[in-house]
Design a protein around this motif. Structure first.
Motif, PDB file in Angstrom:
ATOM      1  N   SER A  23       0.839  -1.213   0.000  1.00  0.00           N
ATOM      2  CA  SER A  23       0.000   0.000   0.000  1.00  0.00           C
ATOM      3  C   SER A  23       0.869   1.257   0.000  1.00  0.00           C
ATOM      4  O   SER A  23       0.411   2.342  -0.356  1.00  0.00           O
ATOM      5  N   LYS A  24       2.133   1.132   0.404  1.00  0.00           N
ATOM      6  CA  LYS A  24       3.076   2.272   0.360  1.00  0.00           C
ATOM      7  C   LYS A  24       4.140   2.014  -0.704  1.00  0.00           C
ATOM      8  O   LYS A  24       5.273   2.511  -0.609  1.00  0.00           O
ATOM      9  N   LEU A  25       3.787   1.219  -1.667  1.00  0.00           N
ATOM     10  CA  LEU A  25       4.709   0.840  -2.752  1.00  0.00           C
ATOM     11  C   LEU A  25       6.050   0.346  -2.191  1.00  0.00           C
ATOM     12  O   LEU A  25       7.112   0.609  -2.740  1.00  0.00           O
ATOM     13  N   ALA A  27       7.795   1.235   0.274  1.00  0.00           N
ATOM     14  CA  ALA A  27       8.776   2.250   0.708  1.00  0.00           C
ATOM     15  C   ALA A  27       9.506   1.762   1.960  1.00  0.00           C
ATOM     16  O   ALA A  27       8.926   1.107   2.832  1.00  0.00           O
ATOM     17  N   LYS A  60       3.209  -3.570  -8.575  1.00  0.00           N
ATOM     18  CA  LYS A  60       3.511  -2.196  -8.955  1.00  0.00           C
ATOM     19  C   LYS A  60       4.936  -1.755  -8.630  1.00  0.00           C
ATOM     20  O   LYS A  60       5.514  -0.962  -9.363  1.00  0.00           O
ATOM     21  N   ALA A  64       9.552   1.912  -3.786  1.00  0.00           N
ATOM     22  CA  ALA A  64       9.437   3.277  -4.337  1.00  0.00           C
ATOM     23  C   ALA A  64      10.263   4.289  -3.555  1.00  0.00           C
ATOM     24  O   ALA A  64       9.993   5.491  -3.628  1.00  0.00           O
ATOM     25  N   ALA A  66      13.005   5.459  -0.044  1.00  0.00           N
ATOM     26  CA  ALA A  66      12.976   5.580   1.408  1.00  0.00           C
ATOM     27  C   ALA A  66      11.631   6.212   1.746  1.00  0.00           C
ATOM     28  O   ALA A  66      11.046   6.922   0.914  1.00  0.00           O
ATOM     29  N   ASP A  67      11.136   5.937   2.959  1.00  0.00           N
ATOM     30  CA  ASP A  67       9.824   6.458   3.334  1.00  0.00           C
ATOM     31  C   ASP A  67       9.938   7.955   3.637  1.00  0.00           C
ATOM     32  O   ASP A  67      10.475   8.353   4.671  1.00  0.00           O
ATOM     33  N   ILE A  68       9.418   8.751   2.701  1.00  0.00           N
ATOM     34  CA  ILE A  68       9.583  10.208   2.779  1.00  0.00           C
ATOM     35  C   ILE A  68       8.933  10.766   4.050  1.00  0.00           C
ATOM     36  O   ILE A  68       9.428  11.722   4.645  1.00  0.00           O
ATOM     37  N   PHE A 108       8.365  -0.202  -9.763  1.00  0.00           N
ATOM     38  CA  PHE A 108       9.156   0.991  -9.436  1.00  0.00           C
ATOM     39  C   PHE A 108      10.353   0.642  -8.548  1.00  0.00           C
ATOM     40  O   PHE A 108      10.195  -0.047  -7.531  1.00  0.00           O
ATOM     41  N   LEU A 110      12.810   3.207  -7.096  1.00  0.00           N
ATOM     42  CA  LEU A 110      13.140   4.638  -7.079  1.00  0.00           C
ATOM     43  C   LEU A 110      13.912   4.970  -5.811  1.00  0.00           C
ATOM     44  O   LEU A 110      13.687   4.345  -4.766  1.00  0.00           O
ATOM     45  N   PRO A 134      15.134  10.014  -7.880  1.00  0.00           N
ATOM     46  CA  PRO A 134      14.460  11.314  -7.966  1.00  0.00           C
ATOM     47  C   PRO A 134      14.721  12.254  -6.784  1.00  0.00           C
ATOM     48  O   PRO A 134      14.004  13.237  -6.609  1.00  0.00           O
ATOM     49  N   GLU A 135      15.761  11.968  -5.984  1.00  0.00           N
ATOM     50  CA  GLU A 135      15.934  12.718  -4.734  1.00  0.00           C
ATOM     51  C   GLU A 135      16.022  14.226  -4.918  1.00  0.00           C
ATOM     52  O   GLU A 135      15.529  14.983  -4.092  1.00  0.00           O
TER      53      GLU A 135
HETATM   54  N1  COA Z   1       7.702   7.244   0.784  1.00  0.00           N
HETATM   55  C1  COA Z   1       6.532   7.203   1.445  1.00  0.00           C
HETATM   56  N2  COA Z   1       5.366   6.862   0.869  1.00  0.00           N
HETATM   57  C2  COA Z   1       5.409   6.539  -0.431  1.00  0.00           C
HETATM   58  C3  COA Z   1       6.588   6.560  -1.188  1.00  0.00           C
HETATM   59  C4  COA Z   1       7.780   6.931  -0.526  1.00  0.00           C
HETATM   60  N3  COA Z   1       8.958   6.944  -1.133  1.00  0.00           N
HETATM   61  N4  COA Z   1       6.298   6.212  -2.452  1.00  0.00           N
HETATM   62  C5  COA Z   1       4.974   5.969  -2.496  1.00  0.00           C
HETATM   63  N5  COA Z   1       4.433   6.167  -1.273  1.00  0.00           N
HETATM   64  C6  COA Z   1       3.019   6.019  -0.879  1.00  0.00           C
HETATM   65  C7  COA Z   1       2.183   7.184  -1.333  1.00  0.00           C
HETATM   66  O1  COA Z   1       2.300   8.268  -0.428  1.00  0.00           O
HETATM   67  C8  COA Z   1       0.813   6.561  -1.334  1.00  0.00           C
HETATM   68  O2  COA Z   1       0.345   6.486  -0.013  1.00  0.00           O
HETATM   69  P1  COA Z   1      -1.201   6.891   0.352  1.00  0.00           P
HETATM   70  O3  COA Z   1      -2.038   5.954  -0.475  1.00  0.00           O
HETATM   71  O4  COA Z   1      -1.285   6.651   1.822  1.00  0.00           O
HETATM   72  O5  COA Z   1      -1.344   8.314  -0.067  1.00  0.00           O
HETATM   73  C9  COA Z   1       1.076   5.146  -1.813  1.00  0.00           C
HETATM   74  O6  COA Z   1       2.458   4.902  -1.544  1.00  0.00           O
HETATM   75  C10 COA Z   1       0.825   4.926  -3.290  1.00  0.00           C
HETATM   76  O7  COA Z   1       1.575   5.887  -4.003  1.00  0.00           O
HETATM   77  P2  COA Z   1       0.960   6.876  -5.108  1.00  0.00           P
HETATM   78  O8  COA Z   1       1.854   8.062  -5.201  1.00  0.00           O
HETATM   79  O9  COA Z   1      -0.489   7.123  -4.808  1.00  0.00           O
HETATM   80  O10 COA Z   1       1.078   5.962  -6.407  1.00  0.00           O
HETATM   81  P3  COA Z   1       1.187   6.461  -7.925  1.00  0.00           P
HETATM   82  O11 COA Z   1       1.019   5.242  -8.753  1.00  0.00           O
HETATM   83  O12 COA Z   1       0.288   7.613  -8.162  1.00  0.00           O
HETATM   84  O13 COA Z   1       2.690   7.006  -8.066  1.00  0.00           O
HETATM   85  C11 COA Z   1       5.093   6.929  -7.780  1.00  0.00           C
HETATM   86  C12 COA Z   1       3.776   6.111  -7.972  1.00  0.00           C
HETATM   87  C13 COA Z   1       6.195   5.898  -7.500  1.00  0.00           C
HETATM   88  C14 COA Z   1       5.428   7.716  -9.045  1.00  0.00           C
HETATM   89  C15 COA Z   1       4.932   7.890  -6.571  1.00  0.00           C
HETATM   90  O14 COA Z   1       4.430   7.158  -5.475  1.00  0.00           O
HETATM   91  C16 COA Z   1       6.204   8.564  -6.149  1.00  0.00           C
HETATM   92  O15 COA Z   1       6.661   9.483  -6.811  1.00  0.00           O
HETATM   93  N6  COA Z   1       6.787   8.131  -5.003  1.00  0.00           N
HETATM   94  C17 COA Z   1       7.953   8.747  -4.438  1.00  0.00           C
HETATM   95  C18 COA Z   1       9.192   8.322  -5.201  1.00  0.00           C
HETATM   96  C19 COA Z   1      10.416   9.018  -4.628  1.00  0.00           C
HETATM   97  O16 COA Z   1      10.572  10.220  -4.700  1.00  0.00           O
HETATM   98  N7  COA Z   1      11.304   8.198  -4.060  1.00  0.00           N
HETATM   99  C20 COA Z   1      12.542   8.661  -3.547  1.00  0.00           C
HETATM  100  C21 COA Z   1      12.463   8.879  -2.108  1.00  0.00           C
HETATM  101  S1  COA Z   1      14.004   9.446  -1.461  1.00  0.00           S
END
Ligand code: COA
Length: 260
Positions: A23-25, A27, A60, A64, A66-68, A108, A110, A134-135
């Motif tokens: 659910s948090k991809l 992270a 998916k 995705a 580290a947990d931001i 993903f 990332l 993408p940091e």
């Molecule tokens: N940290 C914390 N939560 C994250 C996360 C991350 N790196 N990547 C995804 N999530 C969470 C989202 O906040 C969302 O949570 P929610 O449903 O409680 O709001 C859930 O995972 C699903 O992500 P969502 O963004 O809705 O999916 P999407 O298909 O629209 O987009 C991405 C997918 C990967 C493009 C997008 O999630 C994203 O850009 N994530 C961050 C990537 C990133 O910058 N990573 C580097 C971190 S240093």
């Protein structure tokens, strides 16, 4: 051991470690990093485990990032500490792991997710995989080895471009960049990776441990990789696997390595 954020399953000498926060991809929060550390630590001492396949839950994402949500309000000191702890517990730990670690990138990968895949010894990706660091789009830089490992793997210019643009590349471009060794369909990813693991399992895992050390040494500043290779080469002559491997060859039979 029971875990909340990862699944760990052993079958036929292969340990599958699956990051399981779909659910948090998937992270990487602090608890997940700790659990991964524990699972890898256990795998290190478990004689039944010979190869590790690291992947993500769901269709998916591998991971995705580290947990931001966990570091959004960190100070510079806390940021540095976060990176240092991550290296010690996971990224350097995996990169220097004595048993082969293969990342099966199923979506993903990332930020910290790609950094984790790059810490693994090599990578296989499914066609839907998307990779990037993408940091800088968050106002930070890769902190789990991304600036170092990406440039080692894909070259300086490509690493500069990927990091500066914060863009994502798809699986085929990652293949072109040598960031992944193979691309499969999503359905075939694990089966394909298992076949590679099976080929590895035919060989001497003691020798493989020495080879991992020597290959890694060539990327460490101030370390003479040729010397490390020479030492590991010499050490191999003292192993039971070497006696078995050479005698099996000379007797025209398949080697049965004792792994010692
Ligand atoms: N940290 C914390 N939560 C994250 C996360 C991350 N790196 N990547 C995804 N999530 C969470 C989202 O906040 C969302 O949570 P929610 O449903 O409680 O709001 C859930 O995972 C699903 O992500 P969502 O963004 O809705 O999916 P999407 O298909 O629209 O987009 C991405 C997918 C990967 C493009 C997008 O999630 C994203 O850009 N994530 C961050 C990537 C990133 O910058 N990573 C580097 C971190 S240093």
């Amino acid at each position: 051991m029971s875990y909340q954020n990862i699944l760990v399953e052993e079958e036929n000498e292969i340990l599958y470690i699956t990051i399981d926060r779909p659910s948090k991809l998937n992270a990487l929060n602090r608890d997940t990093i700790q659990e991964l550390h524990e699972a890898f630590s256990e795998a290190k001492d478990d004689n039944e485990v010979k190869v590790i396949i690291l992947t993500g839950s769901g269709e998916k994402a591998f991971v995705a990032g580290a947990d931001i949500s966990e570091f959004a309000d960190f100070s510079p000191e806390e940021g540095k500490q976060l990176a240092a702890e991550g290296h010690a517990k996971l990224f350097d730990f995996v990169a220097n792991f004595p048993k082969p670690v293969i990342a099966a990138v199923n979506g993903f990968a990332l930020g910290g997710g790609l950094e984790l895949a790059m810490a693994a010894h090599f990578r296989v990706a499914s066609e839907n995989a998307k990779m990037g660091l993408p940091e800088v789009s968050l106002g930070v830089i890769p902190g789990y080895g991304g600036t170092q490992r990406l440039s080692q793997i894909v070259g300086k210019g490509r690493a500069m471009e990927m990091i500066m643009t914060a863009g994502m590349i798809d699986a085929n471009q990652a293949l072109q960049y040598n960031l992944v060794n193979h691309v499969t369909t999503q359905e075939e990813l694990l089966e394909f990776t298992e076949k590679l693991a099976g080929k590895i399992l035919n060989n001497s895992l003691v020798a493989i441990e020495g080879a991992i050390k020597a290959i890694n040494a060539s990327y460490e500043k101030g370390v003479n990789g040729f010397e490390v290779e020479m030492n590991e080469f010499g050490k191999a002559f003292g192993t039971e696997d070497f006696k078995e491997g050479t005698s099996a060859f000379l007797n025209k039979r398949k080697a049965e390595f004792p792994g010692k």
